[in-house]
Design an enzyme around this catalytic site. Sequence first.
Site, PDB file in Angstrom:
ATOM      1  N   TYR A   1       0.833  -0.986  -0.042  1.00 46.86           N
ATOM      2  CA  TYR A   1       0.005   0.015  -0.036  1.00 46.86           C
ATOM      3  C   TYR A   1       0.900   1.137   0.046  1.00 46.86           C
ATOM      4  CZ  TYR A   1      -4.039  -2.863   0.718  1.00 46.86           C
ATOM      5  OH  TYR A   1      -5.172  -3.590   0.261  1.00 46.86           O
TER       6      TYR A   1
ATOM      7  N   TYR B   1      -1.094 -10.302  -2.003  1.00 43.58           N
ATOM      8  CA  TYR B   1      -0.127  -9.835  -1.101  1.00 43.58           C
ATOM      9  C   TYR B   1       0.206 -10.411   0.013  1.00 43.58           C
ATOM     10  CZ  TYR B   1      -3.177  -6.837   1.082  1.00 43.58           C
ATOM     11  OH  TYR B   1      -4.425  -6.154   1.599  1.00 43.58           O
TER      12      TYR B   1
ATOM     13  N   HIS C   1     -10.618  -2.485  -1.796  1.00 44.47           N
ATOM     14  CA  HIS C   1     -11.282  -2.033  -0.843  1.00 44.47           C
ATOM     15  C   HIS C   1     -12.215  -1.109  -1.048  1.00 44.47           C
ATOM     16  CE1 HIS C   1      -8.363  -3.657   2.584  1.00 44.47           C
ATOM     17  NE2 HIS C   1      -7.704  -3.509   1.613  1.00 44.47           N
TER      18      HIS C   1
ATOM     19  N   HIS D   1      -7.622  -7.810  -4.188  1.00 46.00           N
ATOM     20  CA  HIS D   1      -8.679  -7.203  -3.937  1.00 46.00           C
ATOM     21  C   HIS D   1      -8.583  -5.866  -3.902  1.00 46.00           C
ATOM     22  CE1 HIS D   1      -6.600  -7.392  -0.135  1.00 46.00           C
ATOM     23  NE2 HIS D   1      -7.158  -6.603   0.316  1.00 46.00           N
TER      24      HIS D   1
ATOM     25  N   ARG E   1      -2.783 -12.334   1.279  1.00 48.26           N
ATOM     26  CA  ARG E   1      -4.228 -12.191   1.071  1.00 48.26           C
ATOM     27  C   ARG E   1      -4.671 -12.124  -0.416  1.00 48.26           C
ATOM     28  NH1 ARG E   1      -7.742  -8.295   3.134  1.00 48.26           N
ATOM     29  NH2 ARG E   1      -9.083 -10.025   3.142  1.00 48.26           N
TER      30      ARG E   1
HETATM   31  C1  BEZ Z   1      -5.785  -5.350   4.058  1.00 46.14           C
HETATM   32  O1  BEZ Z   1      -5.324  -4.430   3.500  1.00 46.14           O
HETATM   33  O2  BEZ Z   1      -6.587  -5.925   3.245  1.00 46.14           O
HETATM   34  C2  BEZ Z   1      -5.533  -6.071   5.097  1.00 46.14           C
HETATM   35  C3  BEZ Z   1      -3.971  -6.125   5.310  1.00 46.14           C
HETATM   36  C4  BEZ Z   1      -3.693  -6.923   6.693  1.00 46.14           C
HETATM   37  C5  BEZ Z   1      -4.960  -7.499   7.426  1.00 46.14           C
HETATM   38  C6  BEZ Z   1      -6.031  -7.195   7.214  1.00 46.14           C
HETATM   39  C7  BEZ Z   1      -6.508  -6.653   6.014  1.00 46.14           C
HETATM   40 FE    FE Z   2      -6.055  -4.983   1.448  1.00 47.79          FE
END
Ligand code: BEZ
Ligand code: FE
Length: 304
Positions: A157, A193, A219, A217, A214
């Site tokens: 990010y 990531y 957000h 996606h 993860r």
């Molecule tokens: C996220 O940005 O999606 C995320 C990253 C770490 C833990 C939970 C969500």
């Molecule tokens: Fe995320």
Amino acid sequence: MTQFNDTELTAAVIKSFEQTPNSRARFLLQELVKSLHDYVRKTDLSFEEWDTAIGFLTRTGQKCTDIRQEFILLSDVLGVSMLVDAVNHRDRDGATETTVLGPFYVGEHKVTPHGSDISADLSGERMFVQSRVTDLGGKPLAGVPVDVWHADQDGFYDSQRPSYATDGPSSRARFVTDADGRFHFRTIVPCSYPIPTDGPVGQMIMQTNRHPMRPAHVHFLVNARGYEPLITHVFVEGDKYIDSDVVFGVKDELIARVEKRTDPVMPDGKPADGPWHLMTYEFHVKPGGGLAPAPLGTKATEDA
Ligand code: BEZ
Ligand code: FE
């Protein structure tokens, strides 16, 4: 009595909170004591293990800054964030499913014109996102602020980059829906990531042989006045980690097909300068209220 066996000790600690003026706080504290004491009894926790746990929690706190929240990450990987989400969203009534906020809702989400490329400075496969916000009956909602954020091609990010302080936001913006509840923007196709592994939580994940990934996606935080704030993601169908998200955040309804396109013109009539991808997703929000969470390091406001 001044000396307790272990069961009497639990009862005594519970009783010690009896005078807590706020009844909900009293209940939460007494239940916490019950669960913690049960854990210690069930596991016969040794001094060494207790000391390890205190050290871990201490390092977790020490890793937190204005824009890094290691405790949220801990809650996420233990499934607590998704459990809190589940018990608070039992009846969706057709509203879009929710998922974790995550620790990267930070900094500014500047209102940005529809069609903007929020990742113009980044390399990656180009993606056009078109979306709409409606109520549960399908009525379009106009003037709704929608915050979006996602990771770059390296899985970071903007706020994780040292350049964030000088360059400001990237792959992060706020769009306001038009009269028909719609908004659209350009960006890159996000990738899967790892959660940050340079802190105690990531280290715990690696030491326990879990993977830290993860699935890809974007957000979204949809914050319509008079409706419940909707905190969610749209996941990219086919991602390798879609069935094993390290934070347990995937729900079937939130998976979208991201189509590869070669049309020379994008949905807003502007020319494409090569192949591109299309993500389409409609959000349905539920009447209600409540403040949306403030980005880390900022204060809550009515529409943040
Ligand atoms: C996220 O940005 O999606 C995320 C990253 C770490 C833990 C939970 C969500
Ligand atoms: Fe995320």
